[in-house]
Design a protein around this motif. Structure first.
Motif, short mmCIF file in Angstrom:
data_model
loop_
_atom_site.label_atom_id
_atom_site.label_comp_id
_atom_site.label_asym_id
_atom_site.label_seq_id
_atom_site.Cartn_x
_atom_site.Cartn_y
_atom_site.Cartn_z
N ALA A 355 0.84 -1.21 0.00
CA ALA A 355 0.00 0.00 0.00
C ALA A 355 0.87 1.25 0.00
O ALA A 355 0.55 2.25 -0.65
N ASP A 357 3.85 1.50 -1.35
CA ASP A 357 4.38 1.65 -2.72
C ASP A 357 3.31 2.26 -3.63
O ASP A 357 3.59 3.12 -4.45
N GLU A 358 2.10 1.79 -3.47
CA GLU A 358 1.02 2.31 -4.32
C GLU A 358 0.77 3.80 -4.01
O GLU A 358 0.60 4.61 -4.93
N ALA A 361 3.38 5.85 -5.59
CA ALA A 361 3.19 5.96 -7.04
C ALA A 361 2.11 6.99 -7.36
O ALA A 361 2.20 7.71 -8.35
N VAL A 398 -5.63 5.18 -4.40
CA VAL A 398 -4.79 4.20 -3.68
C VAL A 398 -5.72 3.07 -3.23
O VAL A 398 -6.21 3.04 -2.10
N SER A 400 -5.43 -0.06 -2.56
CA SER A 400 -5.10 -1.09 -1.56
C SER A 400 -5.18 -0.55 -0.13
O SER A 400 -5.01 -1.31 0.82
#
Ligand code: HSE
Length: 412
Positions: A355, A357-358, A361, A398, A400
């Protein structure tokens, strides 16, 4: 001898009567005349009061008494306070109030009536309890263009947040204690949902920028959703959570005004304002930052500001004090979705690392926070400053992460 009447013998009103009684000599020395508290309007009986023989249940006793030159309104609420204050001003009596709800809702109109009648309408106690703030902004800082006012404007919520932060007290327990100490509004929802702070920042904004800002134009969030986890993350970030009322001038006719809990960095003067204390920062172009600090609620602190206004009215019975602002349609208020701030996010995910990392991004640069004993799957981070509408859109992307808390980062 100057005759004064009091409407409302509650927490603040009884404090006003008490100060007029206990500080009689001090006030005489300040004015050169005795203040006669001639009538007290209240539906209840107070046989133990030194003014027990002055009580009336009939407003007309005050309105019709031409000897009464100054009327104090400490009833609270909008009605019948508005009707009573309007009637007194229309009859040329000066009025002093501690009622922020009244000033925030009808300030422009009541100031205009006072002006037409060459009377005064003063409300120092409506913001910051015993802290001088209306008079300093209106008089002492008058040479400045004020670009920003930000502060802790509600004693009850600051008391609750302090108890949660330092003593690990639960929200309900801390609220009950604040009520017992006489800090909370008649309906504590006005405190904990931010409405009381909203009224106060509206009064300060109206005063500083010369146009009435109505509370319904101001995005307002309270503190009821703040959890111990958020408090711990704020601490690990290097600050505390405070309920902040803030107004910034963005352009000639645009202000960014909001009431919301915010992360306040520990280097900010507002971070160390605890318990029932209020703190208000005023940024002037000549002075730089000026900070006002003191007890923002409670019987005698608030009554002290009311009595100071009574003295000011008595000293200005023949001359009007210049205190005024124009009515407005709120068109100068920036939609809160366009307000720019960094944001704190706390949420849960099946896999916190994924999560994170997401989120990186989607948001770009973010700063991950940690706390002791965080449950598995919990993720907390701070974003870069961005418009609130952009933040909301990105957070929804996001997928997740199930967000449980979002709090603004105060640039204070
Ligand atoms: N309930 C208010 C507060 C009282 O807690 O600040 C003073 O306005």
């Amino acid at each position: 001898m100057i005759s004064v009447a009091l409407m409302g013998h509650g927490v603040v009103g009884s404090g006003v009567a008490e100060i007029l009684y206990t500080h009689k000599q001090k006030l005489f020395a300040a004015i050169g005349e005795e203040i006669d508290l001639k009538h007290i309007l209240d539906l209840r009986e107070f046989p133990d009061s030194p003014f027990a023989d002055r009580f009336t249940k009939d407003f007309n006793v005050i309105a019709d008494d031409i000897e009464v030159r100054v009327v104090v309104e400490t009833m609270g609420g909008l009605h019948p306070a508005y009707e009573f204050v309007k009637e007194c001003l229309s009859r040329g009596k000066s009025v002093v109030t501690s009622n922020k709800e009244l000033v925030a809702a009808y300030g422009a109109e009541l100031l205009s009536i006072a002006s037409q009648q060459s009377a005064n309408f003063l409300f120092e106690a409506s913001v910051g309890g015993g802290i001088p703030i209306i008079r300093p902004i209106n008089q002492c800082l008058v040479a400045n263009n004020v670009s920003e006012i930000a502060g802790i404007l509600n004693g009850t919520t600051n008391f609750i947040l302090t108890k949660m932060f330092y003593e690990g007290m639960g929200f309900d327990e801390a609220l009950k204690l604040a009520q017992e100490l006489g800090y909370a509004e008649r309906n504590p929802e006005a405190d904990v949902e931010g409405h009381d702070a909203c009224r106060k920042i509206c009064i300060l904004a109206s005063l500083a920028f010369g146009k009435h800002i109505y509370p319904d134009a101001v995005h307002t969030e309270g503190i009821t959703k703040i959890t111990a986890a958020d408090v711990a993350y704020a601490e690990s970030w290097g600050g505390v959570i405070k309920l902040i009322g803030s107004v910034k001038k963005l352009g000639r006719d645009c202000i960014d005004i909001i009431v919301a809990p915010m992360f306040v960095p520990s280097h900010s003067q507002l971070s160390s304002i605890d318990d029932v204390f209020n703190g208000i920062m005023v940024r002037g172009d000549c002075t730089g930052d000026v900070v006002f600090y003191g007890k923002g609620a409670g019987k005698l602190p608030t009554a002290s500001a009311v009595v100071a206004d009574v003295v000011d009215c008595i000293k200005h019975l023949k001359t009007r004090k210049y205190l005024s602002w124009a009515d407005s349609d709120n068109s100068s208020v920036l939609p809160y979705e366009q307000s720019v701030r960094a944001m704190y996010v706390r949420g849960v995910a099946d896999d916190a690392a994924a999560a994170y990392d997401e989120a990186k991004a989607v948001f770009g640069e973010i700063h991950r926070l940690s706390r002791e004993n965080a449950p598995q799957g919990e993720l907390a981070f701070i974003t870069e400053p961005m418009e609130f509408r952009c933040f909301e859109k990105r957070l929804a992307e996001v997928k997740s992460l199930k967000a449980e808390s979002v709090i603004r980062i105060g640039d204070l």
